[in-house]
Write an enzyme that holds these catalytic residues in place. Structure first.
Site, mmCIF file in Angstrom:
data_model
loop_
_atom_site.group_PDB
_atom_site.id
_atom_site.type_symbol
_atom_site.label_atom_id
_atom_site.label_comp_id
_atom_site.label_asym_id
_atom_site.label_seq_id
_atom_site.Cartn_x
_atom_site.Cartn_y
_atom_site.Cartn_z
ATOM 1 N N ARG A 136 -9.542 -0.045 4.124
ATOM 2 C CA ARG A 136 -9.183 0.217 2.657
ATOM 3 C C ARG A 136 -9.920 -0.677 1.463
ATOM 4 O O ARG A 136 -10.379 -0.199 0.508
ATOM 5 C CB ARG A 136 -7.716 0.137 2.299
ATOM 6 C CG ARG A 136 -6.935 1.391 3.038
ATOM 7 C CD ARG A 136 -5.443 1.319 2.402
ATOM 8 N NE ARG A 136 -4.484 2.347 2.824
ATOM 9 C CZ ARG A 136 -4.174 3.576 2.042
ATOM 10 N NH1 ARG A 136 -4.801 3.328 0.754
ATOM 11 N NH2 ARG A 136 -3.440 3.948 2.341
ATOM 12 N N ILE A 155 4.832 -4.428 10.302
ATOM 13 C CA ILE A 155 5.026 -3.835 8.920
ATOM 14 C C ILE A 155 4.632 -2.377 8.876
ATOM 15 O O ILE A 155 3.513 -2.007 9.072
ATOM 16 C CB ILE A 155 4.283 -4.502 7.671
ATOM 17 C CG1 ILE A 155 4.680 -6.058 7.565
ATOM 18 C CG2 ILE A 155 4.526 -3.823 6.484
ATOM 19 C CD1 ILE A 155 4.056 -6.787 6.684
ATOM 20 N N TYR A 190 -3.047 -10.221 4.174
ATOM 21 C CA TYR A 190 -3.051 -8.710 4.779
ATOM 22 C C TYR A 190 -4.578 -8.132 4.836
ATOM 23 O O TYR A 190 -5.406 -8.150 3.514
ATOM 24 C CB TYR A 190 -2.312 -7.798 3.517
ATOM 25 C CG TYR A 190 -2.282 -6.437 3.718
ATOM 26 C CD1 TYR A 190 -2.536 -5.823 4.950
ATOM 27 C CD2 TYR A 190 -1.749 -5.662 2.730
ATOM 28 C CE1 TYR A 190 -2.513 -4.678 5.029
ATOM 29 C CE2 TYR A 190 -1.973 -4.362 2.780
ATOM 30 C CZ TYR A 190 -2.194 -3.572 4.013
ATOM 31 O OH TYR A 190 -1.852 -2.382 3.978
ATOM 32 N N TYR A 229 -12.867 -3.636 -3.179
ATOM 33 C CA TYR A 229 -14.112 -3.255 -4.366
ATOM 34 C C TYR A 229 -15.065 -4.361 -4.373
ATOM 35 O O TYR A 229 -16.277 -4.022 -4.087
ATOM 36 C CB TYR A 229 -13.530 -2.699 -5.604
ATOM 37 C CG TYR A 229 -14.571 -2.028 -6.335
ATOM 38 C CD1 TYR A 229 -15.082 -0.821 -5.907
ATOM 39 C CD2 TYR A 229 -15.256 -2.772 -7.274
ATOM 40 C CE1 TYR A 229 -16.008 -0.086 -6.593
ATOM 41 C CE2 TYR A 229 -16.092 -2.237 -8.063
ATOM 42 C CZ TYR A 229 -16.712 -0.755 -7.736
ATOM 43 O OH TYR A 229 -17.773 -0.300 -8.492
ATOM 44 N N LYS A 243 -0.766 -9.922 8.080
ATOM 45 C CA LYS A 243 -0.498 -8.812 8.368
ATOM 46 C C LYS A 243 -1.943 -8.323 8.741
ATOM 47 O O LYS A 243 -2.763 -8.007 7.823
ATOM 48 C CB LYS A 243 -0.004 -7.835 7.343
ATOM 49 C CG LYS A 243 0.127 -6.251 7.872
ATOM 50 C CD LYS A 243 0.812 -5.491 6.301
ATOM 51 C CE LYS A 243 0.445 -4.055 6.641
ATOM 52 N NZ LYS A 243 0.809 -3.151 5.566
ATOM 53 N N THR A 253 0.747 -1.270 0.102
ATOM 54 C CA THR A 253 -0.064 -0.221 -0.067
ATOM 55 C C THR A 253 0.988 1.185 0.092
ATOM 56 O O THR A 253 0.717 2.131 -0.894
ATOM 57 C CB THR A 253 -1.010 -0.045 1.393
ATOM 58 O OG1 THR A 253 -1.664 -1.310 1.346
ATOM 59 C CG2 THR A 253 -1.827 1.177 1.298
ATOM 60 N N THR A 254 1.820 1.258 0.813
ATOM 61 C CA THR A 254 2.638 2.269 1.068
ATOM 62 C C THR A 254 3.534 2.581 -0.221
ATOM 63 O O THR A 254 4.248 3.780 -0.595
ATOM 64 C CB THR A 254 3.574 2.136 2.238
ATOM 65 O OG1 THR A 254 2.828 2.010 3.320
ATOM 66 C CG2 THR A 254 4.371 3.652 2.467
#
Length: 299
Positions: free
Chosen positions: A138, A203, A133, A107, A161, A44-45
């Site tokens: 999100r 993380i 994850y 989504y 995660k 993501t980052t």
């Protein structure tokens, strides 16, 4: 396999939006020198959502190359398409990565059965260890503990995660999985408490800026020295909050450029650069709290 501070690495971009591989190499070396235990590439980052498929693959491959086997690389390979996740994972089969980080499909909003089958299908098509994850804020879907427990029985699904912010998940998962199943925090603000409850790693976004202190905090916590770990956590607390004053990775890329860690901090639409209001807040934080600190140890 993984414990301590794992950085969710930013992807440096030039003013024209191209990947800045010179800065990427600099970042990898920075983390090797400062005791980061592993690197997540294109999570993501790392702006996985706006990289093309070729860029996604190339950034991971370059990160592995720059690491020179001195630090494990975890590749972000998740997608809301099961077939796309499998395709990228298979493409990385002999790349030198140590594991894949696979996000809950976004989504689509799959059911728990859909998520179970998604991750099971990926694992059946690769020998690369898989880390789940979960970040419902999100993705719009929450991978529940009972589904994680079912998935943990699949041999090459080695951990999760967990970034829901719900610390009760640690116990609700830990009590029913193999002792080697990895519980990894995905939230800097609650990472210390997560480890105290039985987690093995974080993380971290904050580790982009101060990997040495994050690594020390995690090491103390894993060794049950929570007094020393809490002291570092308090030092980092203001930064942990400020890095999410706007959508990640907007603040972290701005700050990395501000302190000279990278030269290129372009961010791709639909994300935009840090607002003037929040730049002023960051400058006040830096001036008032960290003005006498060294450049790469500002906390």
């Amino acid at each position: 396999m993984f414990n301590g501070s794992i950085v969710a690495l930013i992807t440096p971009m030039k003013i024209n939006g191209d990947i800045c591989y010179k800065d990427l190499k600099k970042l990898v070396n920075y983390h090797i020198k400062n005791n980061t235990k592993a690197i997540v590439s294109v999570g993501t980052t790392g702006e996985s959502a706006t990289l093309t498929q070729d860029e996604h693959y190339n950034v991971i491959i370059k990160t592995v190359k720059y690491a020179k086997k001195k630090i494990p690389i975890i590749a972000g390979t998740g997608s809301n398409s099961t077939s796309e996740s499998i395709e990228l994972t298979k493409k990385l089969e002999n790349s030198g990565i140590s594991a894949c980080l696979s996000v809950v499909p976004y989504y689509n909003k799959p059911t728990q059965e859909g998520m179970f089958k998604h991750f099971k299908k990926i694992s059946e098509n690769t020998n690369i260890p898989q880390i789940l994850y979960n970040i419902p804020q999100r993705t719009g879907s929450d991978l529940l503990s009972e589904t994680v427990i079912k998935l943990s029985k699949i041999e090459n699904i080695i951990g999760i995660k967990e970034a829901s912010g719900d610390l009760s998940r640690v116990n609700s998962i830990k009590s029913f999985v193999n002792k080697n199943f990895l519980l990894i925090s995905g939230d800097d603000i609650t990472a210390l408490d997560f480890i105290k409850l039985g987690g093995k790693a974080v993380i971290s976004v904050t580790a982009n800026i101060n990997p040495y202190q994050m690594s020390k905090m995690c090491k103390y916590a894993i060794n049950n020295n929570f007094k020393k770990a809490r002291k570092i956590h308090h030092k980092l607390s203001a930064l942990n909050k400020m890095l999410f004053i706007e959508t990640n990775p907007i603040p972290i890329k701005w700050l990395a450029k501000k302190i000279g860690l990278i030269n290129c901090n372009k961010i791709r639409l639909p994300l935009t650069k840090l607002s003037k209001k929040n730049i002023n807040l960051f400058n006040i934080l830096l001036e008032n709290k960290y003005k006498n600190c060294k450049q790469y140890d500002i906390f």
